[in-house]
Design a protein around this motif. Structure first.
Motif, PDB file in Angstrom:
ATOM      1  N   ARG A  45      -8.885   4.406  13.658  1.00 44.35           N
ATOM      2  CA  ARG A  45      -7.909   3.413  14.312  1.00 44.35           C
ATOM      3  C   ARG A  45      -8.555   3.194  15.702  1.00 44.35           C
ATOM      4  O   ARG A  45      -8.389   2.067  16.335  1.00 44.35           O
ATOM      5  CB  ARG A  45      -6.527   4.127  14.392  1.00 44.35           C
TER       6      ARG A  45
ATOM      7  N   THR B 255     -12.148  -0.924   6.165  1.00 46.38           N
ATOM      8  CA  THR B 255     -11.511  -0.379   5.340  1.00 46.38           C
ATOM      9  C   THR B 255     -12.273   1.181   5.105  1.00 46.38           C
ATOM     10  O   THR B 255     -13.687   1.254   5.169  1.00 46.38           O
ATOM     11  CB  THR B 255     -12.051  -1.230   3.985  1.00 46.38           C
TER      12      THR B 255
ATOM     13  N   GLU C 259      -8.804   9.413   9.936  1.00 43.69           N
ATOM     14  CA  GLU C 259      -8.023   8.217  10.018  1.00 43.69           C
ATOM     15  C   GLU C 259      -7.612   7.708  11.352  1.00 43.69           C
ATOM     16  O   GLU C 259      -7.643   6.472  11.585  1.00 43.69           O
ATOM     17  CB  GLU C 259      -6.931   8.616   9.033  1.00 43.69           C
TER      18      GLU C 259
ATOM     19  N   CYS D 191      -7.854   4.339  -0.177  1.00 40.71           N
ATOM     20  CA  CYS D 191      -8.235   3.839   0.860  1.00 40.71           C
ATOM     21  C   CYS D 191      -7.322   3.460   2.069  1.00 40.71           C
ATOM     22  O   CYS D 191      -6.155   3.330   1.780  1.00 40.71           O
ATOM     23  CB  CYS D 191      -9.038   2.513   0.459  1.00 40.71           C
ATOM     24  N   LEU D 192      -7.874   3.379   3.170  1.00 43.45           N
ATOM     25  CA  LEU D 192      -7.252   2.918   4.483  1.00 43.45           C
ATOM     26  C   LEU D 192      -7.650   1.658   4.788  1.00 43.45           C
ATOM     27  O   LEU D 192      -8.945   1.478   5.029  1.00 43.45           O
ATOM     28  CB  LEU D 192      -7.375   3.991   5.509  1.00 43.45           C
ATOM     29  N   ARG D 193      -6.555   0.932   4.933  1.00 40.38           N
ATOM     30  CA  ARG D 193      -7.161  -0.631   5.186  1.00 40.38           C
ATOM     31  C   ARG D 193      -6.565  -0.979   6.740  1.00 40.38           C
ATOM     32  O   ARG D 193      -5.324  -0.750   6.812  1.00 40.38           O
ATOM     33  CB  ARG D 193      -6.601  -1.804   4.188  1.00 40.38           C
ATOM     34  N   LEU D 194      -7.383  -1.268   7.684  1.00 38.35           N
ATOM     35  CA  LEU D 194      -7.012  -1.664   9.155  1.00 38.35           C
ATOM     36  C   LEU D 194      -7.048  -2.979   9.455  1.00 38.35           C
ATOM     37  O   LEU D 194      -8.297  -3.790   9.161  1.00 38.35           O
ATOM     38  CB  LEU D 194      -7.587  -0.665  10.080  1.00 38.35           C
TER      39      LEU D 194
END
Length: 315
Positions: free
Chosen positions: A276, A229, A272, A237-240
């Motif tokens: 990843r 996160t 971002e 927020c970016l959730r991977l």
């Protein structure tokens, strides 16, 4: 490209691998017949090796003893083409972790370490600050062994020189990381500092709260089998989700994440997208035995589009 500056706790990981065919007559413990001994670089040294495997130039600063383990560690850094610039002192003991292994399963780990003298920590801090004008990215790899005793001073100096600081933290005193550009705790470390959570909403709230308290630009929480996160200032927020295929050994996975972030960011890839890539690298490295690294070929970075075609937002 300027080299990436890595500062932190280095250690020598030794592996005693062999077979167990009997129980000791002296005590109810297995007898390991050692058939092979290998050495690998751990801690900040593993971060440096991961960076080199990805194609970055690296300068590594740490505390190393004038002992056999220190000589072994220096040799591993030379083999990895790393500019190793340690503070060495007769009073220092090179940190060692010895793992006895049978069929790739650990039976026992033996640690050798001692707190470093204050004068050595001060010498390392001053050397690091003097080198910061030559670097744009500074990585602090904290294993709570003492090398980063003046962590707050290092972050303040880096900011004065325009460096961006990425930190892999340890312990309960996160205030010492105040002002870093990015902090990368794992779930257990975040829970120890901020308390537990019941769902994603509570996790994001605690992550944003900590990011604000410490005046961080970004907070990246690694969640093991639940992925990562990323919480950034004034952004959602970016959730991977995780990209783990099969977990074999999690040793050094955090080092790989930190190195992959720094490598991709230093080449102009947006944060971002860099996260990843780091998530993918973590999924690869946990499928290897022991402290390991991921190459740019394994990761597929060689086939990635040039930085100009990747969203640079957040970097």
């Amino acid at each position: 490209m300027k080299p990436i500056l890595v500062i932190g706790d280095c250690m020598l990981d030794r592996y005693w691998e062999g077979a167990v065919d009997r129980i000791s007559p002296e005590a109810p413990v297995p007898v390991l017949q050692v058939q092979r001994e290998t050495q690998r670089a751990g801690g900040a040294a593993n971060v440096a090796l991961n960076l080199v495997a990805l194609g970055s130039e690296v300068r590594l600063l740490s505390l190393v003893g004038e002992d056999e383990a220190g000589a072994q560690l220096a040799g591993l850094m030379a083999q990895g083409a790393i500019h190793f610039d340690p503070v060495r002192d007769p009073a220092l003991q090179t940190i060692q972790k010895i793992r006895s292994v049978c069929r790739h399963q650990q039976l026992l780990r033996i640690d050798f370490e001692a707190p470093p003298p204050a004068r050595c920590v001060r010498a390392l801090t001053e050397r690091a600050i003097a080198l910061m004008p030559q670097h744009e990215w500074v990585l602090l790899s904290d294993y709570a062994k003492g090398s980063l005793g003046h962590c707050a001073e290092l972050i303040a100096a880096a900011r004065r020189h325009g460096c961006r600081v990425l930190v892999d933290p340890k312990g309960l005193d996160f205030d010492r990381y105040r002002g870093a550009w990015l902090l990368k705790p794992n779930a257990a470390e975040l829970r120890a500092v901020m308390g537990g959570w019941e769902d994603d909403a509570q996790l994001l709230h605690k992550a944003h709260e900590l990011r604000g308290q410490l005046q961080l630009e970004h907070l990246l929480v690694t969640l093991g089998e639940q992925g990562m996160t990323l919480c950034s200032h004034l952004k959602p927020c970016l959730r991977l989700p995780t990209q783990v295929r099969e977990v074999y050994d999690v040793s050094g996975a955090g080092d790989t994440v930190l190195a992959t972030l720094a490598h991709t960011l230093s080449r102009g890839i947006g944060l971002e997208e860099a996260v990843r890539w780091a998530n993918k690298a973590a999924g690869i490295v946990v499928g290897k035995f022991g402290t390991a690294s991921v190459s740019s070929q394994e990761l597929g970075l060689d086939a990635a589009p040039p930085p100009s075609t990747i969203d640079n937002q957040g970097a």
